[in-house]
Design a protein around this motif. Sequence first.
Motif, PDB file in Angstrom:
ATOM      1  N   LYS A 200      12.461  -3.861 -54.599  1.00 48.60           N
ATOM      2  CA  LYS A 200      11.381  -2.940 -54.239  1.00 48.60           C
ATOM      3  C   LYS A 200      10.555  -3.400 -53.042  1.00 48.60           C
ATOM      4  N   ILE A 201      10.769  -4.601 -52.564  1.00 52.63           N
ATOM      5  CA  ILE A 201       9.930  -5.121 -51.491  1.00 52.63           C
ATOM      6  C   ILE A 201      10.181  -4.352 -50.191  1.00 52.63           C
ATOM      7  N   PRO A 202       9.144  -3.987 -49.455  1.00 49.70           N
ATOM      8  CA  PRO A 202       9.355  -3.312 -48.166  1.00 49.70           C
ATOM      9  C   PRO A 202      10.104  -4.209 -47.173  1.00 49.70           C
ATOM     10  N   ILE A 203      11.157  -3.660 -46.598  1.00 48.62           N
ATOM     11  CA  ILE A 203      11.909  -4.343 -45.538  1.00 48.62           C
ATOM     12  C   ILE A 203      11.729  -3.514 -44.276  1.00 48.62           C
ATOM     13  N   ILE A 204      11.060  -4.060 -43.290  1.00 53.49           N
ATOM     14  CA  ILE A 204      10.743  -3.313 -42.076  1.00 53.49           C
ATOM     15  C   ILE A 204      11.659  -3.787 -40.951  1.00 53.49           C
ATOM     16  N   PRO A 205      12.614  -2.962 -40.526  1.00 63.42           N
ATOM     17  CA  PRO A 205      13.527  -3.376 -39.456  1.00 63.42           C
ATOM     18  C   PRO A 205      12.805  -3.494 -38.119  1.00 63.42           C
ATOM     19  N   GLY A 206      13.115  -4.545 -37.377  1.00 62.96           N
ATOM     20  CA  GLY A 206      12.502  -4.774 -36.069  1.00 62.96           C
ATOM     21  C   GLY A 206      13.352  -4.195 -34.951  1.00 62.96           C
ATOM     22  N   LEU A 207      12.706  -3.489 -34.041  1.00 60.18           N
ATOM     23  CA  LEU A 207      13.405  -2.833 -32.937  1.00 60.18           C
ATOM     24  C   LEU A 207      12.757  -3.217 -31.610  1.00 60.18           C
ATOM     25  N   LEU A 208      13.579  -3.495 -30.627  1.00 58.57           N
ATOM     26  CA  LEU A 208      13.093  -3.873 -29.298  1.00 58.57           C
ATOM     27  C   LEU A 208      13.427  -2.770 -28.296  1.00 58.57           C
ATOM     28  N   PRO A 209      12.441  -1.986 -27.850  1.00 52.63           N
ATOM     29  CA  PRO A 209      12.719  -1.015 -26.790  1.00 52.63           C
ATOM     30  C   PRO A 209      13.281  -1.721 -25.560  1.00 52.63           C
ATOM     31  N   ILE A 210      14.285  -1.125 -24.952  1.00 53.07           N
ATOM     32  CA  ILE A 210      14.963  -1.745 -23.818  1.00 53.07           C
ATOM     33  C   ILE A 210      14.181  -1.407 -22.549  1.00 53.07           C
ATOM     34  N   ASN A 317       1.174  17.269 -33.875  1.00 53.04           N
ATOM     35  CA  ASN A 317       0.455  16.031 -33.573  1.00 53.04           C
ATOM     36  C   ASN A 317      -0.857  16.323 -32.877  1.00 53.04           C
ATOM     37  N   SER A 318      -1.891  15.619 -33.272  1.00 50.48           N
ATOM     38  CA  SER A 318      -3.194  15.731 -32.633  1.00 50.48           C
ATOM     39  C   SER A 318      -3.335  14.663 -31.577  1.00 50.48           C
ATOM     40  N   THR A 319      -4.229  14.861 -30.631  1.00 53.30           N
ATOM     41  CA  THR A 319      -4.404  13.889 -29.553  1.00 53.30           C
ATOM     42  C   THR A 319      -5.510  12.894 -29.844  1.00 53.30           C
ATOM     43  N   SER A 320      -6.156  12.998 -30.983  1.00 50.94           N
ATOM     44  CA  SER A 320      -7.206  12.034 -31.305  1.00 50.94           C
ATOM     45  C   SER A 320      -7.233  11.811 -32.810  1.00 50.94           C
ATOM     46  N   HIS A 321      -7.814  10.688 -33.217  1.00 51.78           N
ATOM     47  CA  HIS A 321      -7.948  10.401 -34.635  1.00 51.78           C
ATOM     48  C   HIS A 321      -9.040   9.363 -34.826  1.00 51.78           C
ATOM     49  N   HIS A 322      -9.402   9.170 -36.067  1.00 51.18           N
ATOM     50  CA  HIS A 322     -10.436   8.176 -36.371  1.00 51.18           C
ATOM     51  C   HIS A 322     -10.010   7.396 -37.601  1.00 51.18           C
ATOM     52  N   ILE A 323     -10.184   6.090 -37.555  1.00 46.50           N
ATOM     53  CA  ILE A 323      -9.926   5.233 -38.700  1.00 46.50           C
ATOM     54  C   ILE A 323     -11.200   4.465 -38.997  1.00 46.50           C
ATOM     55  N   SER A 324     -11.573   4.449 -40.236  1.00 46.68           N
ATOM     56  CA  SER A 324     -12.811   3.760 -40.609  1.00 46.68           C
ATOM     57  C   SER A 324     -12.729   2.284 -40.292  1.00 46.68           C
ATOM     58  N   ASN A 325     -13.830   1.709 -39.843  1.00 46.99           N
ATOM     59  CA  ASN A 325     -13.888   0.281 -39.567  1.00 46.99           C
ATOM     60  C   ASN A 325     -14.404  -0.521 -40.750  1.00 46.99           C
ATOM     61  N   GLY A 326     -14.379   0.063 -41.936  1.00 51.56           N
ATOM     62  CA  GLY A 326     -14.854  -0.645 -43.110  1.00 51.56           C
ATOM     63  C   GLY A 326     -13.977  -1.829 -43.444  1.00 51.56           C
ATOM     64  N   ILE A 327     -14.466  -2.706 -44.313  1.00 56.06           N
ATOM     65  CA  ILE A 327     -13.695  -3.875 -44.721  1.00 56.06           C
ATOM     66  C   ILE A 327     -12.424  -3.406 -45.411  1.00 56.06           C
ATOM     67  N   PRO A 328     -11.243  -3.832 -44.951  1.00 55.92           N
ATOM     68  CA  PRO A 328      -9.995  -3.355 -45.532  1.00 55.92           C
ATOM     69  C   PRO A 328      -9.774  -3.942 -46.924  1.00 55.92           C
ATOM     70  N   HIS A 329      -9.004  -3.224 -47.699  1.00 59.38           N
ATOM     71  CA  HIS A 329      -8.741  -3.605 -49.080  1.00 59.38           C
ATOM     72  C   HIS A 329      -7.265  -3.923 -49.237  1.00 59.38           C
ATOM     73  N   PHE A 330      -6.965  -5.009 -49.925  1.00 57.31           N
ATOM     74  CA  PHE A 330      -5.571  -5.375 -50.149  1.00 57.31           C
ATOM     75  C   PHE A 330      -4.963  -4.466 -51.203  1.00 57.31           C
ATOM     76  N   ARG A 331      -3.766  -3.945 -50.922  1.00 57.62           N
ATOM     77  CA  ARG A 331      -3.060  -3.147 -51.898  1.00 57.62           C
ATOM     78  C   ARG A 331      -1.643  -3.672 -52.016  1.00 57.62           C
ATOM     79  N   LYS A 332      -1.170  -3.779 -53.209  1.00 53.52           N
ATOM     80  CA  LYS A 332       0.199  -4.218 -53.410  1.00 53.52           C
ATOM     81  C   LYS A 332       1.146  -3.189 -52.816  1.00 53.52           C
ATOM     82  N   PRO A 333       2.186  -3.619 -52.093  1.00 50.79           N
ATOM     83  CA  PRO A 333       3.104  -2.677 -51.487  1.00 50.79           C
ATOM     84  C   PRO A 333       3.873  -1.891 -52.542  1.00 50.79           C
ATOM     85  N   SER A 334       3.905  -0.588 -52.390  1.00 50.37           N
ATOM     86  CA  SER A 334       4.683   0.214 -53.321  1.00 50.37           C
ATOM     87  C   SER A 334       5.494   1.276 -52.623  1.00 50.37           C
TER      88      SER A 334
END
Length: 574
Positions: A200-210, A317-334
């Motif tokens: 179940k562990i997330p496996i994130i493949p790495g890609l290098l744009p040429i 797709n929108s051209t702008s967005h906002h993400i809160s700058n609050g203290i992030p919270h750890f979450r187990k990967p699911s």
Amino acid sequence: MQGFSNLQDRLQRMSITLRPLFVNVTWGAGGSTSSASLELAEICQRQLGLTTCLHLTCTNMKKRLVDEALEEAKIIGIRNILALRGDPPREEEYRMETEDRQEEEEVKKNDEEFVWAIDLVRYIRREYGDFFCIGVATYPEGHADESHPVEQSYEEDLPYLIQKVEAGADFLVTQFFFDVNAYTIFEKILREHKSGVFRKIPIIPGLLPIQNYQILKRTAKLAHCRIPPGLLDTLDPIKADDEHVKRKGINALCEIIREIQAIKSDGPRGFHFYTLNLEKAVGAILEKCDLIPPPQPLANGFDSAIDDSPPIPNSVNSTSHHISNGIPHFRKPSDLPTSRRPSMSSNHLTTSHRSSSPPSHGTHLSTNQPINTVSREATWDDYPNGRFGDARSPAFGTPTSYSLTSLPCTPAQARALWGEPTSPPVITNLFTSHLSGNAPSQLPWSDDSSPTLSPETALIRDHLLALTTSRNWWTIASQPAVDGLPSTDPIHGWGPAKGFVFQKPFVEFFCPVSDWHSQLRPYLHSPSISQEISYYAGFPTGGFESSEDNEAVHVVTWGSFLGKEIATATMVEE
């Protein structure tokens, strides 16, 4: 540092237009860039509102530096660490300066505690519990320490990877690869492994744009990454045209992504892009593969490198967005959003002295790519194919050409190539033999993908030999003058067809300090020569002298192409 400032601008544009799940900030060997890495990580996390994953290495790192980095990450709200071993120790090349016996003992004690990445994972878990979400690296084609490995195999790596996961790793990020078949086999083996730790562990493949042909070959060799023959066959005929290579590379990466998306997996699916601080190619890939998610505000203001939100539905797709700058919270990967959340690596910049700005925000270029937000500031440094780039560029990093740690081979192979010369005449003979086409096939400053002299260098071989044999001046880089040759010229050409390329001649060499003062400097300052030749001179003691002011920039390779602004490939500046 203008390059660092421009990197912030680039990150802000990429965060708005590409909306990555998280960004990585790299860490220099032995903590050599700790201050810059932490500064950039804080900017990403707090100022730009990007979920940030800080790389942290332990090899040749004092325990005190590891503790300081983790505490600083905690203070600035970073809760995601990619725990890496880092470069293997080379005592003479990475040797730390110690002020007293106490510090030497500290280094020795740390060497005993931190040897492998698993040691760092265990340490973080022991000291910080579940505060940090920890990622570790994995290698679909196997890991190797040597620059030219005899063999590498993921089967040999598996026991260590199991240990890292059992020690507390939450997700895996792979080395970049181009062989999809190798990755498919690798992921299948992990998911079906009898230990069950990878189910179940997330496996994130790495890609290098040429970005261009030479960067591709060089980075693939350094990473021990196989380039499929079909990809090389596609790129080899156009290797001198960066723009064409980039377009073909975008298509190749999109095909890799589609093949990975087709792999059946119950686990999360995402992609990690090694951007090299360049944005055009990765932006085009993400849009072409429909990987740019719509803006989605976080309900609780918390974030982590592993997203447990549901899959994001398709929308405009929108051209702008906002993400809160609050203290992030750890979450187990699911669960990761299905195939729609990229991540990006950003290398911090440590060298730039130029204060002038890159092209203004008001001018836009046609990029021949679908993404409509890529503007002139996004593409002005798209030609990183010269020996010296523009220090204003976010892709301009610390020059490593003269670093012992960047030798094109291992120390053992270096001794086999060059022996252990201890006198100037012996070194002169090595240079002379190399320039004459004999052994050694390369020198420390040679392009490691070309074991022989380039055709361009061969044109001025006699001049270089004269400097070496008659004056004992050792040349390490040079180019002849070129005045308006076609961009398709087999020796000097580069860039799109139907263009013209230009070069100013230059030569870079070592000479005795006594020769500089008695011969070379008086010659360069003579009335007839001082108007024709510019110079930069560095000294063993750290001194520096130049005929130019500290803001001067010399473009020594440039090109003129149909419908485009002048492209500058190589620049020389203080």
